[in-house]
Enzyme design. Structure first.
Site, mmCIF file in Angstrom:
data_model
loop_
_atom_site.group_PDB
_atom_site.id
_atom_site.type_symbol
_atom_site.label_atom_id
_atom_site.label_comp_id
_atom_site.label_asym_id
_atom_site.label_seq_id
_atom_site.Cartn_x
_atom_site.Cartn_y
_atom_site.Cartn_z
ATOM 1 N N HIS A 3 -15.065 -20.988 -42.110
ATOM 2 C CA HIS A 3 -14.234 -22.109 -42.529
ATOM 3 C C HIS A 3 -14.756 -23.452 -42.037
ATOM 4 O O HIS A 3 -14.138 -24.486 -42.289
ATOM 5 C CB HIS A 3 -12.795 -21.903 -42.022
ATOM 6 C CG HIS A 3 -12.226 -20.559 -42.353
ATOM 7 N ND1 HIS A 3 -12.264 -19.504 -41.459
ATOM 8 C CD2 HIS A 3 -11.657 -20.078 -43.478
ATOM 9 C CE1 HIS A 3 -11.709 -18.440 -42.020
ATOM 10 N NE2 HIS A 3 -11.339 -18.759 -43.240
ATOM 11 N N CYS A 43 8.174 -34.111 -36.165
ATOM 12 C CA CYS A 43 9.264 -34.293 -35.200
ATOM 13 C C CYS A 43 9.104 -35.536 -34.334
ATOM 14 O O CYS A 43 9.934 -35.787 -33.457
ATOM 15 C CB CYS A 43 9.402 -33.055 -34.310
ATOM 16 S SG CYS A 43 7.950 -32.729 -33.287
ATOM 17 N N CYS A 81 -5.391 -31.804 -37.874
ATOM 18 C CA CYS A 81 -6.025 -30.964 -38.890
ATOM 19 C C CYS A 81 -7.424 -31.503 -39.180
ATOM 20 O O CYS A 81 -7.630 -32.710 -39.312
ATOM 21 C CB CYS A 81 -5.172 -30.953 -40.155
ATOM 22 S SG CYS A 81 -5.870 -29.935 -41.480
ATOM 23 N N CYS A 90 -7.699 -34.574 -44.892
ATOM 24 C CA CYS A 90 -6.345 -34.317 -44.376
ATOM 25 C C CYS A 90 -6.207 -35.012 -43.029
ATOM 26 O O CYS A 90 -7.015 -34.788 -42.127
ATOM 27 C CB CYS A 90 -6.070 -32.821 -44.222
ATOM 28 S SG CYS A 90 -4.395 -32.458 -43.609
ATOM 29 N N CYS A 114 2.608 -31.122 -33.566
ATOM 30 C CA CYS A 114 2.812 -30.677 -32.193
ATOM 31 C C CYS A 114 2.382 -29.222 -32.042
ATOM 32 O O CYS A 114 2.200 -28.500 -33.019
ATOM 33 C CB CYS A 114 4.278 -30.840 -31.790
ATOM 34 S SG CYS A 114 5.434 -29.964 -32.853
ATOM 35 N N HIS A 172 4.529 -27.508 -35.077
ATOM 36 C CA HIS A 172 4.384 -27.931 -36.468
ATOM 37 C C HIS A 172 2.946 -27.801 -36.955
ATOM 38 O O HIS A 172 2.705 -27.701 -38.165
ATOM 39 C CB HIS A 172 4.863 -29.379 -36.631
ATOM 40 C CG HIS A 172 6.358 -29.504 -36.679
ATOM 41 N ND1 HIS A 172 7.079 -30.276 -35.787
ATOM 42 C CD2 HIS A 172 7.277 -28.933 -37.505
ATOM 43 C CE1 HIS A 172 8.366 -30.191 -36.062
ATOM 44 N NE2 HIS A 172 8.525 -29.380 -37.088
ATOM 45 N N HIS A 198 -4.894 -24.826 -44.387
ATOM 46 C CA HIS A 198 -5.883 -25.593 -43.633
ATOM 47 C C HIS A 198 -6.038 -24.898 -42.279
ATOM 48 O O HIS A 198 -5.128 -24.944 -41.456
ATOM 49 C CB HIS A 198 -5.423 -27.043 -43.445
ATOM 50 C CG HIS A 198 -5.368 -27.817 -44.723
ATOM 51 N ND1 HIS A 198 -4.937 -29.135 -44.781
ATOM 52 C CD2 HIS A 198 -5.700 -27.469 -46.002
ATOM 53 C CE1 HIS A 198 -4.999 -29.554 -46.040
ATOM 54 N NE2 HIS A 198 -5.448 -28.556 -46.792
ATOM 55 N N CYS A 218 20.973 -28.376 -10.324
ATOM 56 C CA CYS A 218 20.666 -29.449 -9.380
ATOM 57 C C CYS A 218 19.663 -28.978 -8.334
ATOM 58 O O CYS A 218 18.860 -29.772 -7.836
ATOM 59 C CB CYS A 218 21.941 -29.957 -8.717
ATOM 60 S SG CYS A 218 22.859 -28.702 -7.798
ATOM 61 N N HIS A 262 26.045 -29.077 -3.826
ATOM 62 C CA HIS A 262 25.219 -29.877 -4.730
ATOM 63 C C HIS A 262 23.955 -30.303 -3.996
ATOM 64 O O HIS A 262 23.991 -30.651 -2.814
ATOM 65 C CB HIS A 262 26.007 -31.102 -5.206
ATOM 66 C CG HIS A 262 25.256 -31.957 -6.174
ATOM 67 N ND1 HIS A 262 24.851 -31.504 -7.410
ATOM 68 C CD2 HIS A 262 24.818 -33.241 -6.083
ATOM 69 C CE1 HIS A 262 24.216 -32.477 -8.047
ATOM 70 N NE2 HIS A 262 24.181 -33.536 -7.254
#
EC number: 3.4.19.12
Length: 914
Positions: A10, A33, A43, A48, A53, A60, A70, A163, A641
Site C-alpha cells: 500500500h 471530535c 492519513c 487526503c 484522534c 477516529h 485509506h 480525591c 478527604h
C-alpha cells in the site's frame, strides 16, 4: 527501498508529504471530535488531508480508514507509520529531508505477517538525524510568562470519591525530575504492555503543564487503566492515597523499565561466587522500611509465607524477567516494604562495627552473613568478620538490581527456572568478569534509595547484615513516652524498646485496644501542649532508625544457634534517593476497627538534614532536602478527604490542590497541615550553578568540528537532579556500541547532539560516556534478533499445532471423566503469543483468581472467568509454563438401581420379540 520495506503493497498510495506539513497538522485537532494532540494521526493517502484522534480518545483515525479504505496513517507525535491492512508498522523512503546513511547491514528474513509490530526487526538502514541541543534544552531560567502565570496549576475533577487519586497525582506532578522526564522525553513513554499507564500519565502531565493552563482536567484514562490492573481501586469507595501512589509508580516502572547488561570490574567479588542456599525462615526478619523497630516473632517463624494472597498493602517487586504485579497485604506492609537490591562494597559491612561493639564485642572468627532476597529464592553470603577490617569491593549497586516496587507478583510460582547456582565461597578462586541482569527506569532513578540494616545475636555474636532498596520510608509517629526516651538519649541511635514507637502498632487485646481508642479520642480533643512536646519529623526518623532490642515475645531466631535468642537490630541509610518519599503511619487497621493518629507532626519546608541517619561509609554527599509536596488527610480512618499542598517549581509559591480547586496558600498554612505523605527533593546550590554555567556555554554556541550524541534521559537528570551521576549513553547503545535495531526507528527521541565544547565540559565534570560521534544500527544485534525471532516463530507454531490437535481430540469425547479449568486471563495472553500478537510468552499459569479452597480441596470459584480443557492439554501447557493450582471438575456419576436396569432390559427384549 529494500524488499522487506516493499512488503507492504500500500506504500504506492502515499502522496507527497513534507515534514513541515506534518508539523503543521500536529498543532491542529481531530477533524471529528476536535480533540488536540499528542498522538493525532494523519492519513497518508494521496490527496487526503484527514487528521484524526487515536486509541487514547475515540480513535477516529481507525474509523476513517475503515470507511475510506485509506490504509496508511502516520502518528504526528512520533512520525511512525502504520498500515491498517497489513496490521503492522511500515517504513517510508526518506521524504522528510535527507538523513545520514548508515553502513549497509544484512537485511532480516521476512517475518510472519501477523507478528506483533514491536518485535519486528526494523529494516530501515538509515537513522533519523537527532536534533541539535539548543538553549531551551538545557535552560533552567524561568520565563517571565511562567512567573506571572505559572503552569501546573490545573485542578483534577473528582470522578467518584477519587480525591485520594487527585491528591497523589498532584503531589507527583510537582516532582520536577519525573514531570520533566515526561514533558521533555515523552517519546520514551512507549510500551506494548496493557493498559499503557505511562501513555495515559504522559497525556495527563501534558494537559496539567500546558501553557494554556486549563482550569481542570478529568484523569479518566489513567484511572480506568489502574482499575483494570488493580481491582482495589474499582467502585466508588474511598481508598488510600499512599497505596495508589505505590501502585501507580510500580506500573510506571514496569512499563518503562529497561534491562541493562553490565560487565563487572575484574577486581570485584561477585556475590554469586560466595552464595550458599539457606532456606531458614528466620532470616526473613530483617530491617523493614516500615520501621526499624518493628519485628515479629511470628514472622520470623513463618517467613516463607511472605509472598502469599490478598492485595491490600504493598510488598516489593525485585526485578528480573517478570512483568505484571498486584498490590499486597496488610501485614506485608509492616515487614516486606523492602528487599535487598544492591551490594555496594564489603567495606559497608564494617560501617556499623564500632557501634555494634558498644553492645557486645565481635568475635573475629565469627561469620557475618549478608542475605540477598530475590523473587525466586534467597541468597546468603557468609563473610568472616575478621575480613571486615579490610574493605573489599562487592558488586556495585549497578550490577545486581532486584528492585523494590509497589506490589507483589500475581502468584508465588511466577519465575520458573530462575534459581541461580549457589556456590560455596572459594578463598583462592580467581576473580573473573561476570555479567548480571539489572533493570532501571525513571522511577527507580528518582525514588530508589538503599538502607543497610543489621541484626546481632547477643549469644553467639553473629551479625546478619542486609542491604535493602526502598521507594518510600514508612515512619511511626512516636508517643509521649517514646519522645521522652528519644530526647533523653545522648546517642542518636540508642536502644529503644522493641515495638515502642507508636504503641498503636503493637499487638493488643480488646480491652487495651478500646482504652487506646478512648485515649486517642481524648487526645484529639485537648491541645497538644497538654500532653507534651510537639512531634517533629526528625523524631519520627529517629524512632525509625533507633536500635531495637529483640527480646521477650520479639526474640530473634538465630540461624547459627538454631534457637530464639535476644538480639539487637539497627539500620542506616547507604544511599539517599533524589526524591525522598516519606509516609507517616497515621492509620491502624484492626479486624473490625480502624483508627487514625491525628498527632500533628512538625516538618521543615527547607533544610531537612538527614546526616544523622547516614551510614558511616556511604559515598553520599548531599543529605539536605527541601519539601516539594505534601498529601494531607482530613477526617477519620473510615471517612475523610485528601488534599495536596505543592510548591510550584516555576514561581516557588505554595498552592493547595483540592480536586479541581487550586488556591495559593502561605508557607505557614503548609507547615500547620496534618501531613500524611511528604515528598522531599535533594537541595544543591552547586548543581544550580553548574546548570547555569552549561546553559551559558550553550548559548554562546562555539563552532566545533565534531558533534557528540548524548542521552536525553541523562540530560533530564542534569536539568533536574542534584546528583545526576556519570553520563550514561547506554540507553540508546547496545553492548557492542551501536544502536539496537528495536530503537532505530525512534532514535531521535533518545538522543540530542551537543557541540564539542559542551560535551567536553560535561564529560570533564561528570565522566561516564561512552563518547558517541556516529550512530549506526548494530549488525550483531540485528543477527541475534533474527535468530531469536526465528526461534519464537517455531515455538509459536509448535505450541499452536499441539494445542489444536489435543483440543480436537477433547471435543470428540462424549463423556470425559475430568475437566481441567484454566484462567481465561492467562489463556488470552498465551493465545496472543502463539498467534503472533504479542512478542513475549506469558508467565506461569495463574489459576489463583478462579480457584477457591474448601475443606482442603481446590474448587472452581463461582462465576470465575475460566475455560475447560482436557487433562492432556493441561499437562502440555503446564509442562511448558508451570504454575497452577490444578482446578479439576468431575461430572457427577449417575448410579442406576440394578432392579430398574433389569426391568428396562426385560422390556427391551419383549419389544424386540413383538
Amino acid at each position: 527501498m529494500s524488499a522487506f520495506r516493499n512488503h507492504c503493497p500500500h506504500l504506492d498510495s502515499v502522496g507527497e508529504i513534507t515534514k513541515e506539513d506534518l508539523i503543521q497538522k500536529s498543532q491542529g485537532t481531530c477533524q471529528d471530535c476536535k480533540v488536540r494532540g499528542p498522538n493525532l494521526w494523519a492519513c497518508l493517502e494521496n490527496r487526503c488531508s484527514y487528521v484524526g484522534c487515536g486509541e487514547s480518545q475515540v480513535d477516529h483515525s481507525t474509523i476513517h480508514s475503515q470507511e475510506t479504505k485509506h490504509y496508511l496513517t502516520v502518528n504526528l507525535t512520533t512520525l511512525r507509520v502504520w498500515c491498517y491492512a497489513c496490521s503492522k508498522e511500515v517504513f517510508l523512503d526518506r521524504k522528510l529531508g535527507t538523513q545520514p546513511s548508515l553502513p549497509h547491514v544484512r537485511q532480516p528474513h521476512q517475518i510472519q505477517e501477523n507478528s506483533v509490530q514491536d518485535f519486528k526487526i526494523p529494516s530501515n538502514t538509515t537513522l533519523k538525524t537527532p536534533l541539535v541541543a539548543v538553549f531551551d534544552d538545557l535552560d533552567i531560567e524561568v520565563d517571565e510568562e511562567d512567573e506571572l502565570r505559572a503552569r501546573g496549576l490545573t485542578g483534577l475533577k473528582n470522578i467518584g470519591n477519587t480525591c485520594y487519586m487527585n491528591a497523589a497525582l498532584q503531589a507527583l506532578s510537582n516532582c520536577p525530575p519525573l514531570t520533566q522526564f515526561f514533558l521533555d522525553c515523552g517519546g520514551l513513554a512507549r510500551t506494548d504492555k496493557k493498559p499503557a499507564i505511562c501513555k495515559s500519565y504522559l497525556k495527563l502531565m501534558t494537559e496539567l503543564w500546558h501553557k494554556s493552563r486549563p482550569g481542570s482536567v478529568v484523569p479518566t484514562n489513567l484511572f480506568q487503566g489502574i482499575k483494570t490492573v488493580n481491582p482495589t481501586f474499582r467502585g466508588y469507595s474511598q481508598q488510600d492515597a499512599q497505596e495508589f501512589l505505590r501502585c501507580l509508580m510500580d506500573l510506571l516502572h514496569e512499563e518503562l523499565k529497561e534491562q541493562v547488561m553490565e560487565v563487572e570490574d575484574p577486581q570485584t567479588i561477585t556475590t554469586e561466587e560466595t552464595m550458599e542456599e539457606d532456606k531458614s525462615q528466620s532470616d526473613v526478619d530483617f530491617q523493614s522500611c516500615e520501621s526499624c523497630s518493628n519485628s515479629d516473632k511470628a514472622e520470623n517463624e513463618n517467613g516463607s509465607s511472605c509472598f502469599s494472597e490478598d492485595n491490600n498493602e504493598t510488598t516489593m517487586l525485585i526485578q528480573d524477567d517478570e512483568n505484571n504485579s498486584e498490590m499486597s497485604k496488610d501485614w506485608q506492609k509492616e515487614k516486606m516494604c523492602n528487599k535487598i537490591n544492591k551490594v555496594n562494597s564489603e567495606g559497608e559491612l564494617d560501617k556499623d562495627r564500632d557501634s555494634i561493639s558498644e553492645t557486645v564485642d565481635l568475635n573475629n572468627q565469627e561469620t557475618v552473613k549478608v542475605q540477598i532476597h530475590s523473587r525466586a529464592s534467597e541468597y546468603i553470603t557468609d563473610v568472616h568478620s575478621n575480613d571486615l577490617s579490610t574493605p573489599q569491593i562487592l558488586p556495585s549497586n549497578e550490577s545486581i538490581n532486584p528492585r523494590l516496587s509497589a506490589s507483589p507478583p500475581k502468584s508465588g510460582n511466577l519465575w520458573p527456572g530462575l534459581a541461580p547456582p549457589h556456590k560455596k565461597a572459594q578463598s583462592a578462586s580467581p576473580k573473573r568478569k561476570k555479567q548480571h541482569k539489572k533493570y532501571r527506569s525513571v522511577i527507580s532513578d528518582i525514588f530508589d534509595g538503599t538502607i543497610i540494616s543489621s541484626v546481632q545475636c547477643l549469644t553467639c555474636d553473629r551479625v546478619s547484615v542486609t542491604l535493602e532498596t526502598f521507594q518510600d520510608l514508612s515512619l511511626p509517629i512516636p508517643g509521649k513516652e517514646d519522645l521522652a526516651k528519644l530526647h533523653s538519649s545522648s546517642h542518636p541511635t540508642s536502644i529503644v524498646k522493641a515495638g515502642s514507637c507508636g504503641e498503636a502498632y503493637a499487638p493488643q487485646g480488646w480491652i487495651a485496644f478500646f482504652m487506646e481508642y478512648v485515649k486517642r479520642f481524648v487526645v484529639s480533643c485537648v491541645p497538644s501542649w497538654f500532653w507534651g512536646p510537639v512531634v517533629t519529623l526528625q523524631d519520627c526518623l529517629a524512632a525509625f532508625f533507633a536500635r531495637d532490642e529483640l527480646k521477650g515475645d520479639n526474640m530473634y531466631s538465630c540461624e547459627k544457634c538454631k534457637k530464639l535468642r535476644n538480639g539487637v537490630k539497627f539500620c542506616k541509610v547507604q544511599k539517599f534517593p533524589e526524591i525522598l518519599c516519606i509516609h507517616l503511619k497515621r492509620f491502624r487497621h484492626e479486624l473490625m476497627f480502624s483508627t487514625k493518629i491525628s498527632t500533628h507532626v512538625s516538618f521543615p519546608l527547607e533544610g531537612l538534614d538527614l546526616q544523622p541517619f547516614l551510614a558511616k561509609d556511604s559515598p553520599a554527599q548531599i543529605v539536605t532536602y527541601d519539601l516539594l509536596s505534601v498529601i494531607c488527610h482530613h477526617g477519620t480512618a473510615s471517612s475523610g478527604h485528601y488534599i495536596a499542598y505543592c510548591r510550584n517549581n516555576l514561581n516557588n509559591l505554595w498552592y493547595e490542590f483540592d480536586d479541581q480547586s487550586v488556591t495559593e496558600v502561605s508557607e505557614s498554612t503548609v507547615q500547620n497541615a496534618e501531613a500524611y505523605v511528604l515528598f522531599y527533593r535533594k537541595s544543591s546550590e552547586e548543581a544550580q550553578k553548574e546548570r547555569r554555567r552549561i546553559s551559558n556555554l550553550l548559548n554562546i554556541m562555539e563552532p566545533s568540528l565534531l558533534q557528540f550524541y548524548i542521552s536525553r534521559q541523562w540530560l533530564n537528570k542534569f536539568k533536574t537532579f542534584a546528583e545526576p551521576g556519570p553520563i550514561s549513553n547506554n540507553d540508546f547503545l547496545c553492548i557492542h556500541g551501536g544502536v539496537p535495531p528495536r530503537k532505530a526507528g525512534y532514535i531521535e527521541d533518545l538522543v540530542l547532539m551537543l557541540p564539542q565544547n559542551i560535551w567536553d565540559n560535561l564529560y570533564s565534570r561528570y565522566g561516564g560516556g561512552p563518547a558517541v560521534n556516529h550512530l549506526y544500527i548494530c549488525h550483531t544485534c540485528q543477527i541475534e534478533a533474527e535468530e531469536i525471532e526465528k526461534k519464537k516463530k517455531n515455538r509459536r507454531k509448535t505450541e499452536l499445532e499441539i494445542f489444536i490437535r489435543l483440543n480436537r481430540a477433547f471435543q470428540k469425547e462424549d463423556s470425559p471423566a475430568t475437566f481441567y479449568c484454566i484462567s481465561m486471563q492467562w489463556f488470552r495472553e498465551w493465545e496472543s503469543f502463539v498467534k503472533g500478537k504479542d512478542g513475549d510468552p506469558p508467565g506461569p499459569i495463574d489459576n489463583t483468581k478462579i480457584a477457591v479452597t474448601k475443606c482442603g480441596s481446590v474448587m472452581l470459584r463461582q462465576g470465575a472467568d475460566s475455560g475447560q480443557i482436557s487433562e492432556e492439554t493441561w499437562n502440555f501447557l503446564q509442562s511448558i509454563y508451570g504454575g497452577g493450582p490444578e482446578v479439576i471438575l468431575r461430572p457427577p456419576v449417575v448410579h442406576v438401581d440394578p432392579d430398574i436396569l433389569q426391568a428396562e432390559e426385560k422390556i427391551e427384549v419383549e419389544t424386540r420379540s413383538l
